[in-house]
Design a protein around this motif. Sequence first.
Motif, PDB file in Angstrom:
ATOM      1  N   HIS A  70      35.001  36.808  26.055  1.00 41.41           N
ATOM      2  CA  HIS A  70      36.203  37.295  26.740  1.00 41.41           C
ATOM      3  C   HIS A  70      35.827  38.239  27.881  1.00 41.41           C
ATOM      4  CE1 HIS A  70      38.941  35.517  23.861  1.00 41.41           C
ATOM      5  NE2 HIS A  70      38.198  35.995  22.891  1.00 41.41           N
ATOM      6  N   GLY A  71      34.735  37.953  28.548  1.00 41.55           N
ATOM      7  CA  GLY A  71      34.222  38.832  29.584  1.00 41.55           C
ATOM      8  C   GLY A  71      35.189  39.114  30.720  1.00 41.55           C
ATOM      9  N   ALA A  72      36.032  38.143  31.062  1.00 42.80           N
ATOM     10  CA  ALA A  72      36.986  38.347  32.152  1.00 42.80           C
ATOM     11  C   ALA A  72      38.013  39.421  31.811  1.00 42.80           C
ATOM     12  CB  ALA A  72      37.694  37.034  32.484  1.00 42.80           C
ATOM     13  N   ASN A  73      38.165  39.726  30.531  1.00 40.58           N
ATOM     14  CA  ASN A  73      39.119  40.740  30.091  1.00 40.58           C
ATOM     15  C   ASN A  73      38.502  42.126  29.953  1.00 40.58           C
ATOM     16  OD1 ASN A  73      41.547  39.042  29.584  1.00 40.58           O
ATOM     17  ND2 ASN A  73      40.115  38.011  28.213  1.00 40.58           N
ATOM     18  N   LEU A  74      37.224  42.243  30.251  1.00 39.95           N
ATOM     19  CA  LEU A  74      36.531  43.516  30.093  1.00 39.95           C
ATOM     20  C   LEU A  74      36.381  44.209  31.444  1.00 39.95           C
ATOM     21  CD1 LEU A  74      33.716  42.343  27.634  1.00 39.95           C
ATOM     22  CD2 LEU A  74      36.008  43.191  27.089  1.00 39.95           C
ATOM     23  N   ALA A  75      36.476  45.526  31.441  1.00 43.38           N
ATOM     24  CA  ALA A  75      36.387  46.297  32.686  1.00 43.38           C
ATOM     25  C   ALA A  75      34.978  46.257  33.279  1.00 43.38           C
ATOM     26  CB  ALA A  75      36.815  47.745  32.443  1.00 43.38           C
ATOM     27  N   ASP A  76      33.957  46.206  32.440  1.00 43.75           N
ATOM     28  CA  ASP A  76      32.560  46.175  32.884  1.00 43.75           C
ATOM     29  C   ASP A  76      32.278  47.318  33.861  1.00 43.75           C
ATOM     30  OD1 ASP A  76      29.906  45.401  33.330  1.00 43.75           O
ATOM     31  OD2 ASP A  76      30.461  43.848  34.776  1.00 43.75           O
ATOM     32  N   ALA A  77      32.489  48.533  33.390  1.00 45.15           N
ATOM     33  CA  ALA A  77      32.364  49.737  34.230  1.00 45.15           C
ATOM     34  C   ALA A  77      31.011  49.846  34.930  1.00 45.15           C
ATOM     35  CB  ALA A  77      32.620  50.986  33.382  1.00 45.15           C
ATOM     36  N   ASP A  78      29.950  49.368  34.281  1.00 50.43           N
ATOM     37  CA  ASP A  78      28.617  49.471  34.877  1.00 50.43           C
ATOM     38  C   ASP A  78      28.226  48.240  35.693  1.00 50.43           C
ATOM     39  OD1 ASP A  78      27.617  52.087  33.883  1.00 50.43           O
ATOM     40  OD2 ASP A  78      28.069  51.165  31.941  1.00 50.43           O
ATOM     41  N   LYS A  79      29.174  47.323  35.852  1.00 55.11           N
ATOM     42  CA  LYS A  79      28.973  46.124  36.679  1.00 55.11           C
ATOM     43  C   LYS A  79      27.745  45.324  36.263  1.00 55.11           C
ATOM     44  CE  LYS A  79      32.550  47.319  39.072  1.00 55.11           C
ATOM     45  NZ  LYS A  79      33.777  47.061  38.350  1.00 55.11           N
ATOM     46  N   LEU A  80      27.668  45.028  34.959  1.00 54.46           N
ATOM     47  CA  LEU A  80      26.551  44.250  34.439  1.00 54.46           C
ATOM     48  C   LEU A  80      26.717  42.751  34.681  1.00 54.46           C
ATOM     49  CD1 LEU A  80      25.906  46.022  31.014  1.00 54.46           C
ATOM     50  CD2 LEU A  80      24.693  46.338  33.164  1.00 54.46           C
ATOM     51  N   PHE A  81      27.951  42.274  34.692  1.00 58.18           N
ATOM     52  CA  PHE A  81      28.160  40.837  34.865  1.00 58.18           C
ATOM     53  C   PHE A  81      27.675  40.396  36.242  1.00 58.18           C
ATOM     54  CE2 PHE A  81      31.884  41.434  31.809  1.00 58.18           C
ATOM     55  CZ  PHE A  81      31.165  40.973  30.724  1.00 58.18           C
ATOM     56  N   ASN A  82      26.864  39.339  36.239  1.00 62.44           N
ATOM     57  CA  ASN A  82      26.337  38.815  37.500  1.00 62.44           C
ATOM     58  C   ASN A  82      26.396  37.286  37.553  1.00 62.44           C
ATOM     59  OD1 ASN A  82      24.268  38.075  35.787  1.00 62.44           O
ATOM     60  ND2 ASN A  82      22.718  39.373  36.727  1.00 62.44           N
ATOM     61  N   ALA A  83      27.091  36.679  36.588  1.00 58.10           N
ATOM     62  CA  ALA A  83      27.208  35.220  36.542  1.00 58.10           C
ATOM     63  C   ALA A  83      28.553  34.844  35.927  1.00 58.10           C
ATOM     64  CB  ALA A  83      26.062  34.624  35.725  1.00 58.10           C
ATOM     65  N   GLY A  84      29.061  33.700  36.304  1.00 54.27           N
ATOM     66  CA  GLY A  84      30.332  33.229  35.775  1.00 54.27           C
ATOM     67  C   GLY A  84      31.513  34.074  36.206  1.00 54.27           C
ATOM     68  N   LEU A  85      31.414  34.675  37.354  1.00 55.85           N
ATOM     69  CA  LEU A  85      32.435  35.631  37.787  1.00 55.85           C
ATOM     70  C   LEU A  85      33.740  34.972  38.210  1.00 55.85           C
ATOM     71  CD1 LEU A  85      30.123  38.040  39.817  1.00 55.85           C
ATOM     72  CD2 LEU A  85      30.863  38.246  37.435  1.00 55.85           C
ATOM     73  N   ASP A  86      33.734  33.675  38.427  1.00 60.34           N
ATOM     74  CA  ASP A  86      34.943  32.973  38.836  1.00 60.34           C
ATOM     75  C   ASP A  86      35.718  32.381  37.669  1.00 60.34           C
ATOM     76  OD1 ASP A  86      34.392  33.519  41.504  1.00 60.34           O
ATOM     77  OD2 ASP A  86      33.230  31.670  41.749  1.00 60.34           O
ATOM     78  N   GLY A  87      35.173  32.474  36.466  1.00 58.92           N
ATOM     79  CA  GLY A  87      35.822  31.890  35.306  1.00 58.92           C
ATOM     80  C   GLY A  87      37.031  32.676  34.837  1.00 58.92           C
ATOM     81  N   ASN A  88      37.879  32.020  34.068  1.00 58.73           N
ATOM     82  CA  ASN A  88      39.087  32.658  33.551  1.00 58.73           C
ATOM     83  C   ASN A  88      38.846  33.448  32.273  1.00 58.73           C
ATOM     84  OD1 ASN A  88      40.655  31.624  35.616  1.00 58.73           O
ATOM     85  ND2 ASN A  88      41.098  29.744  34.488  1.00 58.73           N
ATOM     86  N   ALA A  89      37.762  33.198  31.588  1.00 56.68           N
ATOM     87  CA  ALA A  89      37.518  33.877  30.313  1.00 56.68           C
ATOM     88  C   ALA A  89      36.101  34.440  30.225  1.00 56.68           C
ATOM     89  CB  ALA A  89      37.777  32.925  29.148  1.00 56.68           C
ATOM     90  N   TRP A  90      35.122  33.590  30.343  1.00 58.95           N
ATOM     91  CA  TRP A  90      33.735  33.972  30.125  1.00 58.95           C
ATOM     92  C   TRP A  90      33.158  34.705  31.332  1.00 58.95           C
ATOM     93  CZ3 TRP A  90      30.687  31.606  25.944  1.00 58.95           C
ATOM     94  CH2 TRP A  90      31.455  30.857  25.062  1.00 58.95           C
ATOM     95  N   ARG A  91      32.277  35.650  31.043  1.00 50.00           N
ATOM     96  CA  ARG A  91      31.446  36.304  32.061  1.00 50.00           C
ATOM     97  C   ARG A  91      30.053  36.418  31.457  1.00 50.00           C
ATOM     98  NH1 ARG A  91      35.381  35.606  34.638  1.00 50.00           N
ATOM     99  NH2 ARG A  91      36.543  37.010  35.978  1.00 50.00           N
ATOM    100  N   ALA A  92      29.041  36.423  32.307  1.00 50.82           N
ATOM    101  CA  ALA A  92      27.672  36.436  31.792  1.00 50.82           C
ATOM    102  C   ALA A  92      26.800  37.434  32.550  1.00 50.82           C
ATOM    103  CB  ALA A  92      27.060  35.042  31.891  1.00 50.82           C
ATOM    104  N   ILE A  93      25.712  37.773  31.884  1.00 53.34           N
ATOM    105  CA  ILE A  93      24.648  38.560  32.487  1.00 53.34           C
ATOM    106  C   ILE A  93      23.400  37.696  32.435  1.00 53.34           C
ATOM    107  CG2 ILE A  93      23.305  40.687  32.430  1.00 53.34           C
ATOM    108  CD1 ILE A  93      25.564  41.846  30.599  1.00 53.34           C
TER     109      ILE A  93
END
Length: 124
Positions: A70-93
Motif C-alpha cells: 500500500h505504498g501509494a497510501n504512505l507519506a514516505d517522509a524520508d522519500k525512500l520510494f524510487n520505483a513504481g511511483l506511477d502506480g495506484n497502490a504499490w511503491r518500491a525501493i
Amino acid sequence: MDASLQIDQLIAALTDWRGKTLAEIRKCIVAADSEIIEEWKWRGSPVWSHHGIIAVANAHKAKVKLTFYHGANLADADKLFNAGLDGNAWRAIDFFEDDLVGSKALTALVQEAVEFNLRKKKAR
C-alpha cells in the motif's frame, strides 16, 4: 518449511552484496513492530505482514527490490520510494550495490505501513 528459515536460506544463497542488503532490510522490517509475520509467497519471495501485507522483497541481478503493498497510501517522509511511483497502490525501493539501507528511515516507513494496515482493518 518455516518461512523465516526459507528467508534465512535465501539470504545465505545470495553470496554477494544482495544477501547483505536483504539481511539489512529484513532486520529493519522485523525491528519495526513485534507483531510482523514473515511469510514465503509467490515463487519464493519473502513477505512481511501485520494485519495485511506490508512489503515483499525480491533479489534481482542488479538490485534488491522492496515493494510496499500500500505504498501509494504512505507519506514516505524520508522519500525512500524510487520505483513504481506511477502506480495506484504499490511503491518500491530499489537498492543497488552501493546503496545504504538507511535503517531508521526504513523502519519508520515500515511502521507507517503497519499503522495503515491497522487503520484499514478498523475501518471494515
